[in-house]
Design an enzyme around this catalytic site. Structure first.
Site, PDB file in Angstrom:
ATOM      1  N   SER A   1       3.183  -8.261   7.519  1.00 20.56           N
ATOM      2  CA  SER A   1       2.052  -7.814   6.693  1.00 20.56           C
ATOM      3  C   SER A   1       2.581  -6.821   5.678  1.00 20.56           C
ATOM      4  O   SER A   1       3.718  -6.355   5.784  1.00 20.56           O
ATOM      5  CB  SER A   1       1.006  -7.119   7.560  1.00 20.56           C
ATOM      6  OG  SER A   1       1.378  -5.777   7.819  1.00 20.56           O
ATOM      7  N   ASP A   2       1.779  -6.482   4.678  1.00 22.28           N
ATOM      8  CA  ASP A   2       2.184  -5.362   3.843  1.00 22.28           C
ATOM      9  C   ASP A   2       1.729  -4.079   4.538  1.00 22.28           C
ATOM     10  O   ASP A   2       1.013  -4.110   5.540  1.00 22.28           O
ATOM     11  CB  ASP A   2       1.652  -5.475   2.410  1.00 22.28           C
ATOM     12  CG  ASP A   2       2.539  -4.703   1.438  1.00 22.28           C
ATOM     13  OD1 ASP A   2       3.353  -3.863   1.893  1.00 22.28           O
ATOM     14  OD2 ASP A   2       2.443  -4.916   0.217  1.00 22.28           O
ATOM     15  N   TRP A   3       2.136  -2.960   4.012  1.00 14.70           N
ATOM     16  CA  TRP A   3       1.934  -1.661   4.665  1.00 14.70           C
ATOM     17  C   TRP A   3       0.442  -1.412   4.976  1.00 14.70           C
ATOM     18  O   TRP A   3      -0.353  -1.204   4.060  1.00 14.70           O
ATOM     19  CB  TRP A   3       2.475  -0.562   3.754  1.00 14.70           C
ATOM     20  CG  TRP A   3       2.372   0.815   4.273  1.00 14.70           C
ATOM     21  CD1 TRP A   3       1.217   1.545   4.439  1.00 14.70           C
ATOM     22  CD2 TRP A   3       3.434   1.667   4.696  1.00 14.70           C
ATOM     23  NE1 TRP A   3       1.500   2.791   4.939  1.00 14.70           N
ATOM     24  CE2 TRP A   3       2.871   2.896   5.099  1.00 14.70           C
ATOM     25  CE3 TRP A   3       4.823   1.518   4.764  1.00 14.70           C
ATOM     26  CZ2 TRP A   3       3.632   3.961   5.557  1.00 14.70           C
ATOM     27  CZ3 TRP A   3       5.571   2.587   5.219  1.00 14.70           C
ATOM     28  CH2 TRP A   3       4.975   3.784   5.613  1.00 14.70           C
ATOM     29  N   GLY A   4       0.119  -1.482   6.225  1.00 10.52           N
ATOM     30  CA  GLY A   4      -1.261  -1.194   6.636  1.00 10.52           C
ATOM     31  C   GLY A   4      -2.266  -2.240   6.195  1.00 10.52           C
ATOM     32  O   GLY A   4      -3.487  -2.028   6.300  1.00 10.52           O
ATOM     33  N   SER A   5      -1.796  -3.404   5.741  1.00 11.60           N
ATOM     34  CA  SER A   5      -2.749  -4.353   5.144  1.00 11.60           C
ATOM     35  C   SER A   5      -3.645  -5.021   6.187  1.00 11.60           C
ATOM     36  O   SER A   5      -4.685  -5.580   5.832  1.00 11.60           O
ATOM     37  CB  SER A   5      -2.020  -5.408   4.297  1.00 11.60           C
ATOM     38  OG  SER A   5      -1.245  -6.262   5.104  1.00 11.60           O
TER      39      SER A   5
END
Ligand code: BGC
Length: 764
Positions: free
Chosen positions: A300-304
């Site tokens: 995932s992207d950061w905290g997505s």
């Protein structure tokens, strides 16, 4: 069973020596070997059978290290929790760890203190280098030199791998048509063909031919998909994109990374057509894993994952974890949601066990391929770290890449190259002495003040009298994590000194533009002029001396109408990395003849954005008669960009002639053209081939790049250049997602930019 005994059994079963002495250095360990696919699959299966549900989910959990943050700190985690989870085997990967000592310390916990001793995969944003930096990716793309780009990725990989890293979050292959979006600096520009070639080269460069070598990294194609189509260029904004654009423009560079064997993908912060990419099973399962048969893993992207709550797509944390896992997001970067929620979701039957097994398998597969099970400390050799980082050979490669990335936009009356002696030169602008800004954005491991400044680069040429004056700051408010745009942008107190210096000079070189942190993530802009009082400074200098060479430092296309109209010479020098000043000086003094071509259109006005060369014709493309209204245009600015895609000049000139095309079958066309160096200097030209498919079941763009070649010629030398267009270049994706080649009439254009005038026609 005692934990140590279990570790020994698992090690025996899967043939890993993860339980070896953690202090063993690389030289003492086995040399890397290419483990066969079958071997890897067997080992993955064997290991998976030993794992509890929590341990499998642990592989899907990624935490940021304790030093660099590349996103907002999560609300629900802290360092103590991270250590606790590491020890339990609930962490599969760390990002933002760097340096052999730090990586070894954390890897040791995974290998020695967890039940199964599964090593961590260590990710880092090695975007355009680690400590020795190449130009920002957009600049590199302006070289159109795939060998040099591949080499740049190789250098980045070798240097980062020496610092303990084995996975880079690059390349970013998002196509973007919007210079307002700050992250255009990180991509390859607006075109899917060029973007695909560059994506392929970058993956090859990072991964090499053997992933298990200690000099290569696993690459990551990001951000899947359509992040670069953020509405109005505003960071993290919604993307609403139709099937044709998705298939023909956005997907191709991602497909190219798969062709190159990329081992990981990252999804995106943005939503696509109402569904966040992170929770999008059409993208991650149907397209990526099923249709394209990708067998690596998706992070995932950061905290997505957590952000799907703000998107309005998930009810709460647990729901977000459920959606992401079901949609095929294999690893959770810094949301803490897989580790906290997934086990319950599986027990409740809301996430299939098979999805967890599949995700864990994909992650373990890449770890085996990297050779981490053979030697988890293979990237942790302190001696190598000392010897490799900052090597002269890396600087040489970065300098080569930097020169090739420069684009000459204008050169009237041969003001450039500068004479090597006898000229009085005034060098003006805060960016001319800046040794940090040229490093650009994404330079987490690089040290401040390590770039060669333009002043330093020019000082190496001693034949001229060189005088420097700052004139004005750019905007000193931007740092890596903060933006205070109004600081120091109104101070004109140093104008008079700069004007005085300019008055008596033969030539004024002005280095103006954006500082390194004015583009990149979170750095969208609505105005694309020179920030601060730089434009005022430029016009004030112009009043006393018109012989100005404008050297631009910027991470995105700018609006340069005044400059094109008034200034005799303009050099697009982007942010060129560690060797910036040397590269610029070599071009200014003619030791390198510029050969770069723009990978993005430069607009005449922000209101034209999105602007791109491969637009559709519309039903009313041309002015019916002078003064008429009802055609596709603006009242105040012409439709074309100021500088088109593919544009760039040289100190020599090139002539194209004898364009010929022949259909050798109903699926193949051969094209030839003659290129002549008609000027007085040796030079390099990027010969570009565009097609137009005049009518089709889905309308086609007025031009599409379908081939290019870099050609170096001596003065008066000519060369015949040939291209072969196959189904791949002549076809397109229809709205059912099928690739088709439809018979009909095609135009073929060849020339030095996307406005190429030479045209020939064929019918298939
Ligand atoms: C970016 C990614 C990056 C990640 C980790 C995010 O903010 O969008 O491209 O890889 O941070 O640093």
């Amino acid at each position: 069973m005692k934990p140590n005994l279990t570790v020994a059994i698992v090690c025996f079963l899967i043939g890993l020596n993860a339980c070896q002495n953690p202090n063993t250095t690389h030289s003492e360990t086995r040399s890397s070997s290419i483990t066969s696919v079958v071997d890897v699959e067997q080992k993955v299966e064997t290991l998976l059978k030993q794992m509890t549900l929590e341990e499998k989910i642990g592989q899907m959990n990624q935490y940021s290290g304790f030093w660099d943050l590349t996103g907002p700190a999560p609300s629900n985690g802290d360092a103590a929790k991270k250590y606790e989870h590491l020890r339990k085997g609930y962490v599969g990967s760390m990002l933002n760890l760097r340096g052999v000592e730090n990586v070894r310390k954390i890897q040791k916990i995974a290998v020695e203190e967890t039940r199964l001793g599964i090593p961590l995969i260590i990710g880092f944003d090695v975007i355009h280098g680690y400590e020795t930096l190449s130009p920002i990716p957009l600049a590199e793309s302006a070289s159109w030199d795939l060998e040099a780009i591949k080499k740049s990725a190789e250098v980045a990989a070798e240097e980062a791998a020496a610092a303990g890293i084995n996975w880079t979050f690059a390349p970013m292959v998002d196509i973007s048509r919007d210079a307002r979006w700050g992250r255009v600096m990180e991509g390859a520009g607006e075109d899917p063909y060029l973007g695909s070639k560059i994506a392929f080269a970058r993956v090859q460069g990072f991964q090499g031919s053997d992933l298990s070598k200690h000099t290569t990294l696993a690459a990551c194609a990001k951000h899947f998909a359509a992040y670069g189509f953020a509405e109005s260029g505003r960071e993290y904004n919604t993307a609403d994109v139709g099937t044709s654009t998705l298939n023909n423009i956005i997907f191709p560079p991602f497909q190219a990374t798969i062709d190159a064997g990329v081992r990981t993908f990252m999804n995106s912060f943005s939503e696509l057509n109402g569904i966040p990419a992170t929770g999008n099973s059409y993208l991650q399962r149907d397209i990526l894993k099923d249709k394209w048969e990708f067998d690596g893993f998706v992070v995932s992207d950061w905290g997505s994952i957590e952000e799907m709550i703000s998107h309005g797509y998930a009810k709460d944390n647990k729901h977000a974890a459920q959606i992401a896992a079901n949609a095929g997001s294999d690893m959770d970067m810094e949301s803490y949601l897989y580790v906290n929620e997934l086990a319950d979701l599986v027990r409740e039957g809301k996430v299939k066990q098979a999805y967890i097994d599949d995700a864990a398998k994909r992650i373990l597969r890449v770890k085996f391929e990297l050779g981490l099970f053979e030697d988890p400390y293979k990237y942790c050799d302190a001696q190598r770290e000392k010897e490799v980082i900052g090597q002269q050979a890396f600087h040489d490669a970065c300098l080569d890449m930097a020169k090739k990335s420069i684009v000459l936009l204008k050169n009237e009356n041969q003001l450039l190259p500068l004479k090597k002696q006898g000229q009085k030169i005034a060098l003006i602008g805060a960016l001319a002495t800046d040794k940090t800004s040229p490093l650009g954005n994404w330079r987490i491991a690089a040290k401040d003040n390590t770039a060669v400044s333009v002043l330093e680069g020019m000082q190496a040429y001693t034949g001229n009298q060189l005088t420097y004056a700052k004139g004005a700051d750019v905007s000193l408010g931007n740092t890596e994590f903060t933006v205070e745009v109004n600081i120091n942008t109104t101070d004109k107190s140093e104008f008079p000194q700069a004007i005085a210096v300019a008055k008596t000079a033969d030539v004024v070189v002005m280095v103006l533009g954006e500082i390194g942190y004015q583009s990149g993530e979170g750095r969208s802009r609505t105005e694309l002029g020179l920030p601060g009082v730089q434009q005022e400074l430029l016009e004030a200098i112009y009043k006393v001396n018109k012989n100005i060479v404008l050297v631009l430092n910027n991470g995105r296309p700018l609006v340069l109408n005044w400059h094109q109209e008034h200034l005799p010479a303009i050099v697009e020098a982007w942010q060129l990395g560690t060797q910036s000043g040397n590269a610029i000086a070599q071009v200014l003094y003619g030791d390198y003849n510029p050969s770069g071509k723009l990978p993005m259109s430069f607009p005449r006005a922000v209101g034209q954005i999105p602007i791109y060369y491969n637009y559709k014709n519309t039903g009313r493309p041309t002015l019916p008669a002078p003064g008429k209204v009802f055609w596709s245009h603006y009242q105040d600015v012409e439709n074309s960009p100021l500088y088109p895609f593919g544009y760039g000049l040289s100190y020599t000139t090139f002539e194209y002639s004898s364009l010929q095309a022949q259909a050798v079958s109903d699926k193949e066309v051969t094209v030839s053209v003659t290129l002549k160096n008609s000027g007085k200097l040796t030079g390099k030209e990027v010969v570009q081939l565009y097609i137009r498919d005049h009518y089709a079941s889905v309308t086609r763009p007025v031009r599409e790049l379908k081939g290019f070649e870099l050609v170096s010629l001596e003065p008066n030398e000519s060369k015949e250049i040939s291209f072969t267009l196959t189904e791949k270049e002549l076809g397109f994706y229809n709205n059912q997602g099928d690739f088709v080649l439809e018979p009909g009439d095609f135009s073929i254009f060849v020339g030095g930019d996307s406005n190429a005038k030479l045209e020939t026609k064929i019918t298939l």
